[in-house]
Design a protein around this motif. Structure first.
Motif, PDB file in Angstrom:
ATOM      1  N   GLU A 130       0.823  -1.208   0.000  1.00 23.97           N
ATOM      2  CA  GLU A 130       0.000   0.000   0.000  1.00 23.97           C
ATOM      3  C   GLU A 130       0.860   1.263   0.000  1.00 23.97           C
ATOM      4  O   GLU A 130       0.614   2.187  -0.764  1.00 23.97           O
ATOM      5  N   GLN A 131       1.861   1.302   0.880  1.00 19.55           N
ATOM      6  CA  GLN A 131       2.725   2.486   0.964  1.00 19.55           C
ATOM      7  C   GLN A 131       4.205   2.136   0.863  1.00 19.55           C
ATOM      8  O   GLN A 131       5.053   3.028   0.953  1.00 19.55           O
ATOM      9  N   GLY A 132       4.512   0.860   0.669  1.00 24.12           N
ATOM     10  CA  GLY A 132       5.894   0.450   0.502  1.00 24.12           C
ATOM     11  C   GLY A 132       6.686   0.473   1.796  1.00 24.12           C
ATOM     12  O   GLY A 132       6.167   0.789   2.878  1.00 24.12           O
ATOM     13  N   ILE A 133       7.948   0.118   1.675  1.00 24.69           N
ATOM     14  CA  ILE A 133       8.891   0.182   2.787  1.00 24.69           C
ATOM     15  C   ILE A 133       9.889   1.272   2.400  1.00 24.69           C
ATOM     16  O   ILE A 133      10.833   1.052   1.640  1.00 24.69           O
ATOM     17  N   VAL A 134       9.642   2.468   2.914  1.00 24.78           N
ATOM     18  CA  VAL A 134      10.293   3.681   2.413  1.00 24.78           C
ATOM     19  C   VAL A 134      10.751   4.524   3.600  1.00 24.78           C
ATOM     20  O   VAL A 134       9.980   4.769   4.528  1.00 24.78           O
ATOM     21  N   GLY A 135      12.011   4.950   3.561  1.00 26.90           N
ATOM     22  CA  GLY A 135      12.503   5.797   4.634  1.00 26.90           C
ATOM     23  C   GLY A 135      14.015   5.886   4.612  1.00 26.90           C
ATOM     24  O   GLY A 135      14.656   5.662   3.585  1.00 26.90           O
ATOM     25  N   ARG A 136      14.576   6.211   5.765  1.00 27.06           N
ATOM     26  CA  ARG A 136      16.034   6.327   5.886  1.00 27.06           C
ATOM     27  C   ARG A 136      16.640   4.953   6.119  1.00 27.06           C
ATOM     28  O   ARG A 136      16.209   4.217   7.010  1.00 27.06           O
ATOM     29  N   GLY A 137      17.635   4.611   5.320  1.00 31.21           N
ATOM     30  CA  GLY A 137      18.352   3.359   5.496  1.00 31.21           C
ATOM     31  C   GLY A 137      19.756   3.607   5.989  1.00 31.21           C
ATOM     32  O   GLY A 137      20.358   4.652   5.718  1.00 31.21           O
ATOM     33  N   ILE A 138      20.278   2.637   6.743  1.00 35.38           N
ATOM     34  CA  ILE A 138      21.686   2.678   7.118  1.00 35.38           C
ATOM     35  C   ILE A 138      22.308   1.315   6.816  1.00 35.38           C
ATOM     36  O   ILE A 138      21.658   0.275   6.941  1.00 35.38           O
ATOM     37  N   LEU A 139      23.558   1.337   6.384  1.00 32.63           N
ATOM     38  CA  LEU A 139      24.315   0.127   6.121  1.00 32.63           C
ATOM     39  C   LEU A 139      25.361  -0.067   7.207  1.00 32.63           C
ATOM     40  O   LEU A 139      26.138   0.846   7.501  1.00 32.63           O
ATOM     41  N   ILE A 140      25.372  -1.239   7.812  1.00 33.00           N
ATOM     42  CA  ILE A 140      26.480  -1.651   8.657  1.00 33.00           C
ATOM     43  C   ILE A 140      27.338  -2.583   7.807  1.00 33.00           C
ATOM     44  O   ILE A 140      26.956  -3.730   7.539  1.00 33.00           O
ATOM     45  N   ASP A 141      28.476  -2.078   7.354  1.00 34.96           N
ATOM     46  CA  ASP A 141      29.352  -2.873   6.492  1.00 34.96           C
ATOM     47  C   ASP A 141      30.272  -3.716   7.373  1.00 34.96           C
ATOM     48  O   ASP A 141      31.486  -3.484   7.474  1.00 34.96           O
ATOM     49  N   TYR A 142      29.659  -4.716   7.996  1.00 37.91           N
ATOM     50  CA  TYR A 142      30.385  -5.578   8.920  1.00 37.91           C
ATOM     51  C   TYR A 142      31.537  -6.296   8.228  1.00 37.91           C
ATOM     52  O   TYR A 142      32.610  -6.457   8.802  1.00 37.91           O
ATOM     53  N   HIS A 143      31.315  -6.735   6.994  1.00 32.76           N
ATOM     54  CA  HIS A 143      32.339  -7.502   6.284  1.00 32.76           C
ATOM     55  C   HIS A 143      33.616  -6.680   6.111  1.00 32.76           C
ATOM     56  O   HIS A 143      34.714  -7.150   6.436  1.00 32.76           O
ATOM     57  N   SER A 144      33.487  -5.455   5.636  1.00 35.64           N
ATOM     58  CA  SER A 144      34.675  -4.611   5.464  1.00 35.64           C
ATOM     59  C   SER A 144      35.320  -4.291   6.803  1.00 35.64           C
ATOM     60  O   SER A 144      36.553  -4.300   6.941  1.00 35.64           O
TER      61      SER A 144
END
Length: 339
Positions: A157-171
């Motif tokens: 209906e409204q999607g999954i939309v907003g601020r995202g953050i990446l935790i680049d654990y691998h690097s």
């Protein structure tokens, strides 16, 4: 999106404190059933208010650069983990016109996916989000139509939309001295400690804001790319499969509850797998069945990680539109990160 119903004690973020879960003492452990009403099908996505989404767009969209986080639908061409039906395309020539159609068939979790609220229940109680039963999900109404309760269409209906953050654990893990970080193997049942995730966030100087959409690059995709088809097949032969993922602990549950609207990773199982059925902190149970929190798996975060590192910035705008399938269990995310 719906506000919490009256009667619950709420904190400054408009949710109950973790210590107050479950909200009704007869409900399963840590559950938040009834917070947005007994018929709610959005769960923690209710945190993605219009105001929060607008603020995220204003703060995160600066250059317009866009990155897909979708693994190809046919990335597992012959066999898949968890024995899911692989993607098949039937290409149809529409002679005598110079026209083509095609038909796709695939399991909704064979590639990048959002696990929906029909996917995983509290196993001992056999109850899905807000107390929905297996019979409710497989029920047929008097009109002959199949039930759609807790279906993925509610998220479309409204999607999954907003601020995202990446935790680049691998690097981050690869940059640490061998003695200072936990050992990890994407194809073993090893857990990523919360302390490591928090240390990675600190090294990135990434701030969590309430209602964020969390992405964790565990290293699965990078490891998968180094393996031959025969090696992948050998892993698929082992039952149950063994995958690394986020640790199961009360501390992780508290962290997710107090911070995020949805969580995702690049691995086949967001939490380390297999998950013992007796584990009181099973993330699939509590997140999906307890809180209605979307779990994303097999997200392709490789290009995202490269761009974040180049920009020195691990936050971005997320736009994801699950497929509008009434009663769907899961869905490809159709997701972009926008900078």
């Amino acid at each position: 999106m719906a506000p919490p119903v009256p009667g619950f004690k709420l904190n400054e973020n408009g949710i109950p404190d973790f210590e107050d879960l479950p909200l009704r003492k007869t409900d399963p452990q840590y559950s938040a059933w009834g917070l947005y009403g007994d018929k709610d099908e959005l769960g923690t996505l209710n945190r993605l208010t219009d105001e929060r989404v607008a603020a995220a767009a204003k703060s995160e969209i600066k250059t317009g650069h866009r990155i897909s986080l979708n693994w190809p639908l046919d990335a597992q061409p012959e066999r898949s983990f968890f024995a899911r039906h692989v993607f098949h395309q039937e290409l149809i020539r529409k002679a005598p016109r110079v026209v083509n159609d095609d038909v796709w068939t695939f399991n909704s979790q064979v590639s990048t996916q959002w696990d929906g609220l029909r996917h995983f229940a509290y196993q001992r109680e056999a109850l899905f989000y807000n107390g929905v039963t297996m019979d409710d999900i497989h029920g047929v109404g008097d009109d002959g139509r199949r039930a759609t309760v807790n279906g993925i269409h509610a998220w479309a209906e409204q999607g999954i939309v907003g601020r995202g953050i990446l935790i680049d654990y691998h690097s981050w893990r690869l940059s640490q001295p061998p003695s200072s970080s936990s050992s990890y193997d994407s194809f073993s049942t090893l857990s990523i400690p919360l302390s490591d995730l928090q240390a990675c966030l600190a090294s990135q100087n990434t701030e969590i804001r309430f209602g964020d959409i969390l992405f964790i690059r565990s290293g699965f995709m990078a490891s998968y790319a180094t393996k031959s088809p025969s090696q992948i097949s050998a892993h698929q032969d082992v039952m149950p499969h063994h995958f690394g993922g986020v640790e199961r602990s009360e501390a992780v549950l508290r962290w997710i509850w107090g911070s995020f609207a949805a969580v995702a990773g690049d691995q086949p199982s967001f939490e380390s797998w297999p998950a013992p059925t007796s584990d009181p902190y099973a993330l699939h149970e509590v997140l999906l069945a307890g809180w209605g929190c979307p779990i994303g798996e097999l997200f392709d975060l490789e290009k995202l990680a490269e761009h974040c590192k180049a920009q020195g910035r691990w936050s971005f705008f997320v736009s994801s539109e699950p497929c509008n399938v009434p009663g769907g269990v899961a869905s490809p995310p159709n997701v972009l990160a926008i900078f």
